[in-house]
Design a protein around this motif. Structure first.
Motif: not given
Ligand SMILES: Nc1ncnc2c1ncn2[C@@H]1O[C@H](COP(=O)(O)OP(=O)(O)OP(=O)(O)O)[C@@H](O)[C@H]1O
Length: 402
Positions: A191-205
């Motif tokens: 959002f406006e150039g900033y990653a939103i940390p609490h809404a990042i979801f990852k997978m180890k694939v």
């Protein structure tokens, strides 16, 4: 700025800024303002114990007077057979154990001294970091800042999140970046150039898992295992994503279509034709099927459902795929199809997946563009600031990295 897109004013500065993106698989490095990295090398260091009888080897004397060790980096390192291989970045995270820190520091020195061949001191540098700014990244960013200022002796340093840079490379400041490289796939709302940390979801694939899956499918097919490197090359040449999921491919796939696209030359010179089931079967793991791991559509849905309601339309309108694994043919249309099926009707109508031609190096290119702007100097940590803040580098990186 309109609809998350912005005018890019590329005010070129005279200065050369080194732009560096060290991923789990590959380190990309070059200079700002250029449209591609100057060098892409495996993020690997290998230490081989040299044969004492061989006089011709350039050696580094180790602590043990009897033994000499020889150090290799990048492509040369992955070719070493009887060597200790160190991969300092794993699953997108710089490892902070002594061996990995040592390898990363040596690799950085090698890159500045031998790969870029620049005067080591006094260059500004921009580093792309897969981990967003936050508690989890403070320690690695602190260590990076210390190495860059103390060992590499940079003039100034900026650290930015890779997803924000990837989005920037497309001229957008709002969107959902789906990064998929060698070790990690993540959905990052920006959002406006900033990653939103609490809404990042990852997978180890990610790429390495597709390569391993291809390796085992081909071992069954050929009756003998092939090397990881061979399977990686095969993946990049012949694999693609099934447009509508594995269910859409007939059991006895016709294997019709372009013969060149499905043929691959093994290291022994034999040319084989790879069947469609294998070409798409290996990549299908991105869309589910790895026990304990999510799918690409699930991490996107989780990210969308975590941000404010007001922001969801902006996200789904600009789902931007980036990273080496996003080069797989059909990845974007398949992701769009999966998301259309999973999103609520109002969002499903507007979902758009952006697949730029420069997506493989999107983060590096975004860094190259940003480092060319005059604002780079305003946001980078200067050597003086580092010296003044040395007592608490952690709070310096918390305040002055992005
Ligand atoms: N044309 C292609 N088709 C399929 N895969 C590709 C292609 N080109 C590169 N890749 C894969 O992309 C991966 C490397 O991507 P990238 O350089 O973005 O990863 P990384 O930054 O090293 O890793 P990470 O971001 O996970 O830490 C490798 O698995 C590589 O095989």
């Amino acid at each position: 700025m309109e609809g998350g897109r912005m005018e890019l004013e590329c005010t070129m500065d005279e200065q050369d800024v080194v732009v560096l993106d060290a991923g789990s698989g590959f380190l990309k490095v070059g200079f700002c303002g250029e449209d591609a990295p100057r060098a892409v090398l495996p993020t690997v260091m290998a230490t081989a114990t040299a044969d004492e009888n061989r006089e011709d080897e350039a050696t580094a004397v180790s602590g043990d007077a009897q033994k000499k060790s020889q150090v290799f980096y990048g492509d040369e390192a992955v070719l070493q057979e009887n060597a200790v291989i160190t991969r300092p970045v794993q699953r997108g995270e710089l490892q902070l154990a002594a061996a990995e820190k040592d390898a990363m520091e040596n690799l950085l020195e090698h890159v500045f001294r031998n790969v870029l061949s620049v005067e080591q001191e006094d260059l500004p540098c921009l580093i792309a970091d897969t981990m967003p700014l936050g508690q989890g990244s403070y320690a690695t960013r602190q260590w990076m800042a210390e190495v860059m200022f103390e060992k590499i002796k940079v003039k100034s340093l900026a650290i930015f999140n890779t997803a924000a840079l990837s989005l920037f490379s497309t001229g957008r400041t709002r969107g959902l970046v789906v990064e998929s490289g060698e070790g990690i796939t993540q959905a990052v709302p920006v959002f406006e150039g900033y990653a939103i940390p609490h809404a990042i979801f990852k997978m180890k694939v990610a790429g390495q898992d597709i390569t391993h899956r291809l390796k085992s499918l081909m071992a069954e097919e050929l009756g003998e295992p092939q090397s990881y490197r061979t399977m990686q090359a095969m993946k990049e040449k012949v694999c693609f994503v099934a447009p509508s999921g594995s269910g859409g491919i007939p059991a006895a796939a016709s294997d019709s279509g372009d013969e060149e696209a499905r043929s691959f030359e093994l290291p022994d010179g034999k040319i084989i034709q790879v069947g469609e089931k294998i070409r798409t079967g290996a990549t299908e793991i991105l869309f589910g099927g790895v026990e304990g791991e999510a799918s690409m559509q699930k991490i996107c849905m989780d990210a969308v459902n975590t941000v404010d309601l007001d922001f969801r339309q902006d996200l789904v309108k600009s789902v931007v795929v980036a990273g080496g694994t996003s080069m797989l043919l059909n990845l974007a249309p398949r992701l769009r199809m999966e998301l259309k099926g999973a999103l609520a009707a109002d969002l499903s109508r507007t979902v758009e997946v952006v697949s730029d031609s420069q997506r493989r190096f999107a983060a590096w290119i975004g860094g190259s563009m940003f480092a060319s702007l005059s604002t780079f100097d305003q946001v980078a940590i200067t050597k003086q600031e580092y010296e003044d803040g040395k007592a608490d580098v952690r709070s310096l990186v918390a305040r002055k990295t992005f």
